[in-house]
Design a protein around this motif. Structure first.
Motif, PDB file in Angstrom:
ATOM      1  N   ASN A 345     -26.393  -7.043   4.147  1.00 38.29           N
ATOM      2  CA  ASN A 345     -25.588  -6.286   5.098  1.00 38.29           C
ATOM      3  C   ASN A 345     -24.906  -5.140   4.354  1.00 38.29           C
ATOM      4  OD1 ASN A 345     -23.931  -5.318   7.098  1.00 38.29           O
ATOM      5  ND2 ASN A 345     -22.724  -7.189   7.340  1.00 38.29           N
ATOM      6  N   LEU A 346     -25.373  -3.919   4.579  1.00 39.33           N
ATOM      7  CA  LEU A 346     -24.859  -2.762   3.850  1.00 39.33           C
ATOM      8  C   LEU A 346     -23.931  -1.896   4.693  1.00 39.33           C
ATOM      9  CD1 LEU A 346     -28.007  -1.742   1.767  1.00 39.33           C
ATOM     10  CD2 LEU A 346     -26.051  -3.162   1.093  1.00 39.33           C
ATOM     11  N   PHE A 347     -23.289  -2.503   5.695  1.00 39.18           N
ATOM     12  CA  PHE A 347     -22.283  -1.755   6.454  1.00 39.18           C
ATOM     13  C   PHE A 347     -21.072  -1.555   5.551  1.00 39.18           C
ATOM     14  CE2 PHE A 347     -18.922  -0.870   9.433  1.00 39.18           C
ATOM     15  CZ  PHE A 347     -19.547  -0.101  10.397  1.00 39.18           C
ATOM     16  N   PRO A 348     -20.678  -0.283   5.269  1.00 34.66           N
ATOM     17  CA  PRO A 348     -19.651  -0.017   4.259  1.00 34.66           C
ATOM     18  C   PRO A 348     -18.220  -0.016   4.768  1.00 34.66           C
ATOM     19  CG  PRO A 348     -20.618   2.028   4.942  1.00 34.66           C
ATOM     20  CD  PRO A 348     -21.322   0.953   5.722  1.00 34.66           C
ATOM     21  N   GLY A 349     -17.999  -0.426   6.005  1.00 39.34           N
ATOM     22  CA  GLY A 349     -16.642  -0.498   6.523  1.00 39.34           C
ATOM     23  C   GLY A 349     -16.240   0.719   7.314  1.00 39.34           C
ATOM     24  N   ASN A 350     -15.240   0.554   8.188  1.00 38.10           N
ATOM     25  CA  ASN A 350     -14.795   1.644   9.054  1.00 38.10           C
ATOM     26  C   ASN A 350     -13.286   1.810   9.064  1.00 38.10           C
ATOM     27  OD1 ASN A 350     -14.707  -0.921  10.462  1.00 38.10           O
ATOM     28  ND2 ASN A 350     -14.151   0.223  12.280  1.00 38.10           N
ATOM     29  N   GLY A 351     -12.599   1.179   8.093  1.00 38.31           N
ATOM     30  CA  GLY A 351     -11.148   1.312   8.022  1.00 38.31           C
ATOM     31  C   GLY A 351     -10.711   2.535   7.241  1.00 38.31           C
ATOM     32  N   LYS A 352      -9.431   2.839   7.289  1.00 34.30           N
ATOM     33  CA  LYS A 352      -8.912   3.997   6.561  1.00 34.30           C
ATOM     34  C   LYS A 352      -9.107   3.843   5.057  1.00 34.30           C
ATOM     35  CE  LYS A 352      -5.434   5.476   9.950  1.00 34.30           C
ATOM     36  NZ  LYS A 352      -4.004   5.743  10.190  1.00 34.30           N
ATOM     37  N   VAL A 353      -8.898   2.634   4.543  1.00 30.22           N
ATOM     38  CA  VAL A 353      -9.057   2.427   3.105  1.00 30.22           C
ATOM     39  C   VAL A 353     -10.520   2.530   2.697  1.00 30.22           C
ATOM     40  CG1 VAL A 353      -8.692   0.786   1.204  1.00 30.22           C
ATOM     41  CG2 VAL A 353      -6.962   1.034   2.985  1.00 30.22           C
ATOM     42  N   ASP A 354     -11.429   2.210   3.605  1.00 30.22           N
ATOM     43  CA  ASP A 354     -12.862   2.345   3.303  1.00 30.22           C
ATOM     44  C   ASP A 354     -13.249   3.792   3.045  1.00 30.22           C
ATOM     45  OD1 ASP A 354     -13.699  -0.394   3.531  1.00 30.22           O
ATOM     46  OD2 ASP A 354     -13.410  -0.224   5.698  1.00 30.22           O
ATOM     47  N   ALA A 355     -12.452   4.726   3.524  1.00 28.04           N
ATOM     48  CA  ALA A 355     -12.744   6.144   3.339  1.00 28.04           C
ATOM     49  C   ALA A 355     -12.058   6.733   2.110  1.00 28.04           C
ATOM     50  CB  ALA A 355     -12.325   6.931   4.582  1.00 28.04           C
ATOM     51  N   VAL A 356     -11.327   5.900   1.357  1.00 30.58           N
ATOM     52  CA  VAL A 356     -10.618   6.367   0.171  1.00 30.58           C
ATOM     53  C   VAL A 356     -11.472   6.140  -1.068  1.00 30.58           C
ATOM     54  CG1 VAL A 356      -8.585   6.054  -1.296  1.00 30.58           C
ATOM     55  CG2 VAL A 356      -8.364   5.910   1.199  1.00 30.58           C
ATOM     56  N   VAL A 357     -11.645   7.192  -1.876  1.00 32.85           N
ATOM     57  CA  VAL A 357     -12.398   7.094  -3.124  1.00 32.85           C
ATOM     58  C   VAL A 357     -11.417   7.244  -4.283  1.00 32.85           C
ATOM     59  CG1 VAL A 357     -14.240   8.070  -4.532  1.00 32.85           C
ATOM     60  CG2 VAL A 357     -14.473   8.023  -2.034  1.00 32.85           C
ATOM     61  N   ASP A 358     -11.306   6.214  -5.102  1.00 33.18           N
ATOM     62  CA  ASP A 358     -10.368   6.240  -6.216  1.00 33.18           C
ATOM     63  C   ASP A 358     -10.930   7.060  -7.372  1.00 33.18           C
ATOM     64  OD1 ASP A 358      -8.069   5.681  -7.570  1.00 33.18           O
ATOM     65  OD2 ASP A 358      -8.564   3.601  -8.046  1.00 33.18           O
ATOM     66  N   LEU A 359     -10.043   7.787  -8.043  1.00 34.43           N
ATOM     67  CA  LEU A 359     -10.422   8.640  -9.172  1.00 34.43           C
ATOM     68  C   LEU A 359      -9.586   8.258 -10.390  1.00 34.43           C
ATOM     69  CD1 LEU A 359     -10.387  12.074  -7.298  1.00 34.43           C
ATOM     70  CD2 LEU A 359     -12.406  10.689  -7.819  1.00 34.43           C
ATOM     71  N   PRO A 360     -10.082   8.521 -11.593  1.00 37.31           N
ATOM     72  CA  PRO A 360      -9.284   8.234 -12.796  1.00 37.31           C
ATOM     73  C   PRO A 360      -7.991   9.050 -12.792  1.00 37.31           C
ATOM     74  CG  PRO A 360     -11.576   8.666 -13.353  1.00 37.31           C
ATOM     75  CD  PRO A 360     -11.410   9.043 -11.914  1.00 37.31           C
ATOM     76  N   PRO A 361      -6.871   8.515 -13.243  1.00 36.54           N
ATOM     77  CA  PRO A 361      -6.693   7.115 -13.683  1.00 36.54           C
ATOM     78  C   PRO A 361      -6.621   6.198 -12.467  1.00 36.54           C
ATOM     79  CG  PRO A 361      -4.598   8.261 -13.773  1.00 36.54           C
ATOM     80  CD  PRO A 361      -5.629   9.303 -13.395  1.00 36.54           C
ATOM     81  N   PHE A 362      -7.434   5.153 -12.453  1.00 30.45           N
ATOM     82  CA  PHE A 362      -7.601   4.325 -11.269  1.00 30.45           C
ATOM     83  C   PHE A 362      -6.314   3.614 -10.882  1.00 30.45           C
ATOM     84  CE2 PHE A 362     -11.990   4.311 -13.129  1.00 30.45           C
ATOM     85  CZ  PHE A 362     -12.522   5.185 -12.194  1.00 30.45           C
ATOM     86  N   ALA A 363      -6.121   3.471  -9.575  1.00 27.75           N
ATOM     87  CA  ALA A 363      -4.913   2.844  -9.039  1.00 27.75           C
ATOM     88  C   ALA A 363      -5.313   1.981  -7.852  1.00 27.75           C
ATOM     89  CB  ALA A 363      -3.917   3.928  -8.645  1.00 27.75           C
ATOM     90  N   LEU A 364      -4.404   1.838  -6.897  1.00 28.33           N
ATOM     91  CA  LEU A 364      -4.676   1.107  -5.663  1.00 28.33           C
ATOM     92  C   LEU A 364      -4.491   2.056  -4.493  1.00 28.33           C
ATOM     93  CD1 LEU A 364      -2.804  -2.260  -6.322  1.00 28.33           C
ATOM     94  CD2 LEU A 364      -5.282  -1.897  -6.324  1.00 28.33           C
ATOM     95  N   PRO A 365      -5.276   1.905  -3.418  1.00 27.29           N
ATOM     96  CA  PRO A 365      -6.368   0.942  -3.233  1.00 27.29           C
ATOM     97  C   PRO A 365      -7.590   1.306  -4.076  1.00 27.29           C
ATOM     98  CG  PRO A 365      -6.293   2.424  -1.375  1.00 27.29           C
ATOM     99  CD  PRO A 365      -5.102   2.751  -2.220  1.00 27.29           C
ATOM    100  N   HIS A 366      -8.376   0.295  -4.398  1.00 24.14           N
ATOM    101  CA  HIS A 366      -9.491   0.491  -5.318  1.00 24.14           C
ATOM    102  C   HIS A 366     -10.718  -0.277  -4.806  1.00 24.14           C
ATOM    103  CE1 HIS A 366     -11.283   1.428  -9.260  1.00 24.14           C
ATOM    104  NE2 HIS A 366     -11.694   0.180  -9.311  1.00 24.14           N
TER     105      HIS A 366
END
Length: 388
Positions: A345-366
């Motif tokens: 199942n490759l459904f990647p989610g539909n929430g707001k956090v699912d649309a966030v891409v973390d960048l270095p230096p990594f933090a939360l949400p991750h």
């Protein structure tokens, strides 16, 4: 970090997110409100109005005719009706036409090999399969309960925590969380899982790479490598006596699994096989891990998944990002060998956090992060070994 929920989000992305939010909230409430109180043969039957609402909300149109409505009146309950609509070709076409970076088209396309089992729906921990890490799973009651048992903060939206929880959820579904099971862990590092399994009376052989194998890669200097059993004891999870009774430790090269490792009820690894030197090495490890199991045993592994491309990817001696095509190729081969992968199942989610891409230096949400030009997340893979 990039947050598409902030001003500047494209209308298409926002429309798609709003649609799916309404799909799993108000739409189910509305359908429940028109579900009839009558019962047939001990089950509730959907009303014509409930079916009409499902067609409008899942397919975005009015019912074609009375015959289409009648064709859905055999569903036993709301869950059956929801799944029937969410898995139709028409609904999938809507996703394709509305997709953004968060729902890349290639994720929704059927596998090149029709023997590979797939599904497309919001992944859950209550009914886990081979699936991606998504925000909604952190909101489930089961996530909080498992975090409590692992002494993990359930409010931290970190994919590593999800990996531990998903592994336990998969074992729970398979009925393997019971005393006297035998488990083999690969690349355990400082995981809480050996202590958790010991608390349940499960015998654990926990392994990690020999020091010479990881020299210069940073694992031994960042508290991510185990060199003894003592490092694995979590007193907040299990008492000392139970831990010492159930857990043993050995060094093991995942590219060269010792022949004496055999007869286990299940084996696991949490984000390890992407570090084995290449994509080919990682896929070979999954196949070879099945040799450690008794017939019908379960292999449970998490790794890095490329959300950006099904063609090119990041591949380096210290890290590989696996593509959809890599996983499907692995599953096709495993099926040829008589094994039984859980549906992908490759459904990647539909929430707001699912649309966030973390960048270095990594933090939360991750949950998702940038590696070079690729967005990656965690994927969990489950394979049942051939029963013979």
């Amino acid at each position: 970090m990039s947050d598409p929920s902030k001003p500047g989000t494209s209308p298409i992305i926002q429309k798609f997110r709003d649609f799916l939010a309404s799909l799993l909230g108000p739409c189910l409430s509305k359908i429940r409100s028109v579900w009839p109180i009558r019962h047939f043969a001990g089950r509730s039957a959907p009303s014509r109005e409930a079916i009409s609402w499902a067609i409008r909300l899942f397919l975005g149109r009015e019912p074609r005719d009375a015959q289409e409505i009648a064709s859905h009146q055999g569903h036993a309950d709301l869950e059956s009706l929801r799944r029937a609509f969410s898995e139709t070709a028409e609904f999938r076409a809507f996703l394709l036409s509305s997709s953004s970076w968060a729902i890349p088209v290639f994720l929704l396309q059927p596998p090149a090999n029709p023997s590979v089992p797939t599904i497309l729906r919001l992944p859950t921990l209550s009914e886990p399969t081979s699936q991606l890490c998504t925000e909604a799973q952190f909101r489930e009651d089961l996530y909080g309960k498992i975090c409590s048992a692992l002494v993990i903060d359930p409010t931290q939206l970190h994919r590593k925590n999800w990996e531990f929880v998903w592994i336990i959820a998969a074992l729970r579904r398979a009925g393997l969380l019971r005393p006297n099971m035998r488990a083999l862990g690969f690349g355990v590092g400082n995981e809480p899982l050996p202590s958790f399994f010991a608390r349940l009376g499960i015998g654990v052989l926990a392994t990690d790479a020999p020091s010479a194998t990881i020299a210069g890669q940073g694992w031994d200097t960042t508290n991510q490598h185990a060199s003894s059993r003592e490092q694995l004891w979590r007193p907040g999870i299990v008492n000392r006596e139970s831990f010492e009774k159930c857990v043993s430790f050995a060094f093991a090269d995942m590219n060269n699994i010792p022949d004496e490792f055999s007869g286990f009820d299940f084996c696991w690894s949490a984000c390890c096989f992407e570090h084995l030197g290449s994509i080919e090495n990682g896929l070979n490890f999954v196949r070879n891990s099945l040799k450690t199991l008794k017939p019908g045993g379960l292999a449970i592994h998490t790794t890095e998944f490329n959300l950006t491309s099904n063609e090119d990817t990041f591949e380096h001696p210290t890290l590989s990002l696996f593509r959809k095509r890599d996983i499907e190729s692995l599953y096709a081969r495993l099926i040829e060998e008589g094994h039984q992968p859980w549906p992908l199942n490759l459904f990647p989610g539909n929430g707001k956090v699912d649309a966030v891409v973390d960048l270095p230096p990594f933090a939360l949400p991750h949950l998702k992060l940038q590696v070079g030009k690729y967005v990656t997340t965690s994927v969990g893979l489950c394979v049942r070994k051939s029963p013979s």
